[in-house]
Design a protein around this motif. Structure first.
Motif, PDB file in Angstrom:
ATOM      1  N   VAL A 241     -25.671   5.216  13.893  1.00  0.00           N
ATOM      2  CA  VAL A 241     -25.187   6.541  13.490  1.00  0.00           C
ATOM      3  C   VAL A 241     -23.975   6.369  12.594  1.00  0.00           C
ATOM      4  O   VAL A 241     -23.026   5.654  12.942  1.00  0.00           O
ATOM      5  N   ALA A 242     -24.012   7.000  11.436  1.00  0.00           N
ATOM      6  CA  ALA A 242     -22.868   6.954  10.526  1.00  0.00           C
ATOM      7  C   ALA A 242     -22.956   8.138   9.582  1.00  0.00           C
ATOM      8  O   ALA A 242     -24.018   8.745   9.410  1.00  0.00           O
ATOM      9  N   PHE A 243     -21.839   8.446   8.973  1.00  0.00           N
ATOM     10  CA  PHE A 243     -21.794   9.507   7.977  1.00  0.00           C
ATOM     11  C   PHE A 243     -21.130   8.905   6.747  1.00  0.00           C
ATOM     12  O   PHE A 243     -19.920   8.755   6.681  1.00  0.00           O
ATOM     13  N   GLY A 244     -21.996   8.504   5.803  1.00  0.00           N
ATOM     14  CA  GLY A 244     -21.536   7.737   4.658  1.00  0.00           C
ATOM     15  C   GLY A 244     -22.093   6.330   4.724  1.00  0.00           C
ATOM     16  O   GLY A 244     -21.360   5.347   4.657  1.00  0.00           O
ATOM     17  N   TRP A 245     -23.413   6.233   4.862  1.00  0.00           N
ATOM     18  CA  TRP A 245     -24.047   4.923   4.985  1.00  0.00           C
ATOM     19  C   TRP A 245     -23.858   4.104   3.709  1.00  0.00           C
ATOM     20  O   TRP A 245     -23.893   4.630   2.608  1.00  0.00           O
ATOM     21  N   GLY A 246     -23.680   2.819   3.881  1.00  0.00           N
ATOM     22  CA  GLY A 246     -23.503   1.888   2.782  1.00  0.00           C
ATOM     23  C   GLY A 246     -23.180   0.527   3.373  1.00  0.00           C
ATOM     24  O   GLY A 246     -23.311   0.311   4.590  1.00  0.00           O
ATOM     25  N   LYS A 247     -22.712  -0.396   2.550  1.00  0.00           N
ATOM     26  CA  LYS A 247     -22.406  -1.734   3.044  1.00  0.00           C
ATOM     27  C   LYS A 247     -21.287  -1.690   4.076  1.00  0.00           C
ATOM     28  O   LYS A 247     -21.304  -2.446   5.049  1.00  0.00           O
ATOM     29  N   ARG A 248     -20.310  -0.813   3.865  1.00  0.00           N
ATOM     30  CA  ARG A 248     -19.191  -0.711   4.808  1.00  0.00           C
ATOM     31  C   ARG A 248     -19.674  -0.394   6.221  1.00  0.00           C
ATOM     32  O   ARG A 248     -19.147  -0.899   7.204  1.00  0.00           O
ATOM     33  N   LYS A 249     -20.694   0.445   6.326  1.00  0.00           N
ATOM     34  CA  LYS A 249     -21.235   0.816   7.636  1.00  0.00           C
ATOM     35  C   LYS A 249     -22.387  -0.078   8.077  1.00  0.00           C
ATOM     36  O   LYS A 249     -22.956   0.123   9.144  1.00  0.00           O
ATOM     37  N   ARG A 289     -29.739  14.580   9.336  1.00  0.00           N
ATOM     38  CA  ARG A 289     -28.647  15.263  10.039  1.00  0.00           C
ATOM     39  C   ARG A 289     -29.162  15.818  11.357  1.00  0.00           C
ATOM     40  O   ARG A 289     -30.374  16.015  11.532  1.00  0.00           O
ATOM     41  N   THR A 290     -28.241  16.068  12.260  1.00  0.00           N
ATOM     42  CA  THR A 290     -28.586  16.708  13.524  1.00  0.00           C
ATOM     43  C   THR A 290     -28.074  18.141  13.507  1.00  0.00           C
ATOM     44  O   THR A 290     -27.126  18.465  12.792  1.00  0.00           O
ATOM     45  N   GLN A 291     -28.719  18.990  14.283  1.00  0.00           N
ATOM     46  CA  GLN A 291     -28.336  20.400  14.292  1.00  0.00           C
ATOM     47  C   GLN A 291     -26.974  20.614  14.939  1.00  0.00           C
ATOM     48  O   GLN A 291     -26.205  21.472  14.541  1.00  0.00           O
ATOM     49  N   ASN A 292     -26.662  19.798  15.953  1.00  0.00           N
ATOM     50  CA  ASN A 292     -25.397  19.947  16.665  1.00  0.00           C
ATOM     51  C   ASN A 292     -25.149  18.674  17.474  1.00  0.00           C
ATOM     52  O   ASN A 292     -25.953  17.745  17.470  1.00  0.00           O
ATOM     53  N   GLN A 293     -24.025  18.644  18.169  1.00  0.00           N
ATOM     54  CA  GLN A 293     -23.672  17.447  18.936  1.00  0.00           C
ATOM     55  C   GLN A 293     -24.598  17.236  20.126  1.00  0.00           C
ATOM     56  O   GLN A 293     -24.819  16.093  20.541  1.00  0.00           O
ATOM     57  N   THR A 294     -25.155  18.309  20.666  1.00  0.00           N
ATOM     58  CA  THR A 294     -26.090  18.167  21.785  1.00  0.00           C
ATOM     59  C   THR A 294     -27.341  17.418  21.347  1.00  0.00           C
ATOM     60  O   THR A 294     -27.851  16.545  22.063  1.00  0.00           O
TER      61      THR A 294
END
Length: 398
Positions: A241-249, A289-294
């Motif tokens: 799980v990440a927000f901003g996938w790339g080599k850093r992640k 993306r997911t709809q919410n944290q649940t």
């Protein structure tokens, strides 16, 4: 007691942390006001205690002046003066800084006020920007110029995206602005970042580690039809799980793992987009993306192992979220990410060692050495109210 908090934006992880600390402070009979760079806050009841520091025109001008001069934080003079007038009117006992890098503050005048007023300052560092000439992260390129003086920055085009390398000048300006404050305490989310601060020009200040926390009422084992929906009933689910996938992640690490692992394993990545999908092999499931944290908690709960091949990480809240849902974690030895893991809930391998990560994946899935109960027990150490209450104690001088 009056507290004035400042962050670049009212949203995202840093914005959420700022407002949740403020909410808890309010229940402790403290008055809390907020200021952010250039966005209005959407919560109506907070608007009377909220200041937007810079407007769209001021922000745009600051951005372009930074691009062409290579200088960061030497513009927005008049909006900063306006902010300081409002701060003086509120007369806070504490100014709590979060992320102040952006395009909204004139640092010379702002820190001149702080030094002259002798107000108590708490500064939460969410990255390394405060003690470098340019960048918020340098771990992946293994740069240590920040220890003595930045120059010839290889990342100056990345952030804050300048056309000219002024890292040497900015390093000395930041050292001048940010040192010599009588009553400042630095807070870091991890011991790793605290250790870096103690090697930087900010080493004169006391440093306190307060981990970021999560909401354990949301992140907990949550049943769903995720396995059935994707036909994964007989697979080991490896989740990223990440927000901003790339080599850093570690996107490339997942792609390599997908080539080395057999058909018993299924990699699922959350937080991707159409552009990332173009680089993914067909045997990786991509969830934009997911709809919410649940819903995110449902996916964490369905996974057999959370895999985090991050190469730059101050702490890694996703690790904690996975543990809270009863899922063990495997991570690279990077930044503060290993601090979350102990021998009861996961494993750590050296950064960039894909073979070791593959072998650990196979071992953990075969042996199942980490119970859901142990993972959840570890996550309890990061309950957000307990963590944010440490800020309240810091405000009170306890």
């Amino acid at each position: 007691m009056k507290v004035f908090q400042i962050n670049a934006v009212p949203y995202g992880s840093t914005g959420r942390i700022m407002f949740e600390i403020g909410e808890l402070a309010g229940t402790n009979e403290m008055y809390v006001a907020y200021a952010c760079g250039y966005s209005y806050h959407p919560i109506e009841e907070l608007k009377h205690k909220y200041i937007k520091i810079n407007g769209l025109i001021g922000k745009t001008l600051h951005i372009w002046l930074t691009k062409f001069t290579g200088l960061h934080g030497v513009f927005s003079y008049f909006s900063t003066k306006k902010l300081l007038r409002k701060i003086k009117k509120i007369n806070p006992d504490i100014i709590h800084l979060h992320n102040i890098h952006g395009w909204f503050l004139h640092f010379q005048s702002f820190f001149k006020y702080i030094k002259q007023s002798r107000v108590r300052v708490v500064w939460t560092l969410h990255d390394c920007w405060a003690f470098t000439g340019q960048c918020p992260h340098f771990d992946m390129i293994q740069c240590d110029k920040w220890k003595t003086g930045c120059y010839a920055c290889t990342q100056y085009k990345d952030y804050p995206k300048t056309y000219i390398d002024k890292s040497k000048k900015m390093y000395h300006l930041k050292k001048q602005w940010f040192t010599g404050i009588d009553n400042l305490t630095i807070v870091t989310p991890s011991q790793w970042l605290a250790n870096l601060v103690k090697q930087s020009f900010l080493k004169e200040y006391p440093v306190k580690v307060i981990n970021n926390g999560i909401d354990l009422s949301v992140f907990k084992p949550t049943e769903s039809d995720f396995r059935k929906k994707y036909g994964l009933e007989n697979k080991y689910i490896l989740l990223g799980v990440a927000f901003g996938w790339g080599k850093r992640k570690g996107l490339d690490a997942f792609i390599e793992l997908s080539k080395r692992l057999d058909e018993n394993y299924q990699i699922v990545l959350v937080g991707t987009d159409d552009n990332i999908d173009k680089h993914l092999p067909q045997n990786i499931i991509s969830i934009h993306r997911t709809q919410n944290q649940t819903e995110l908690a449902e996916i964490y709960s369905a996974a057999d192992l959370f895999v985090n091949p991050t190469r730059e990480e101050v702490l890694g809240l996703v690790n904690i979220e996975a543990l809270a849902c009863g899922t063990p974690v495997l991570t690279f030895r990077t930044g503060g990410s290993p601090e979350i893991i102990n021998e009861t809930c996961g494993a750590v391998v050296d950064k960039d060692d894909i073979l070791a990560m593959k072998e650990e994946i196979e071992r953990i899935c075969a042996e199942n050495p980490y119970t859901s109960e142990a993972c959840m027990s570890r996550a309890k150490s990061f309950e957000k109210k307990d963590k944010f209450n440490e800020y309240i104690k810091l405000y009170k001088g306890e």
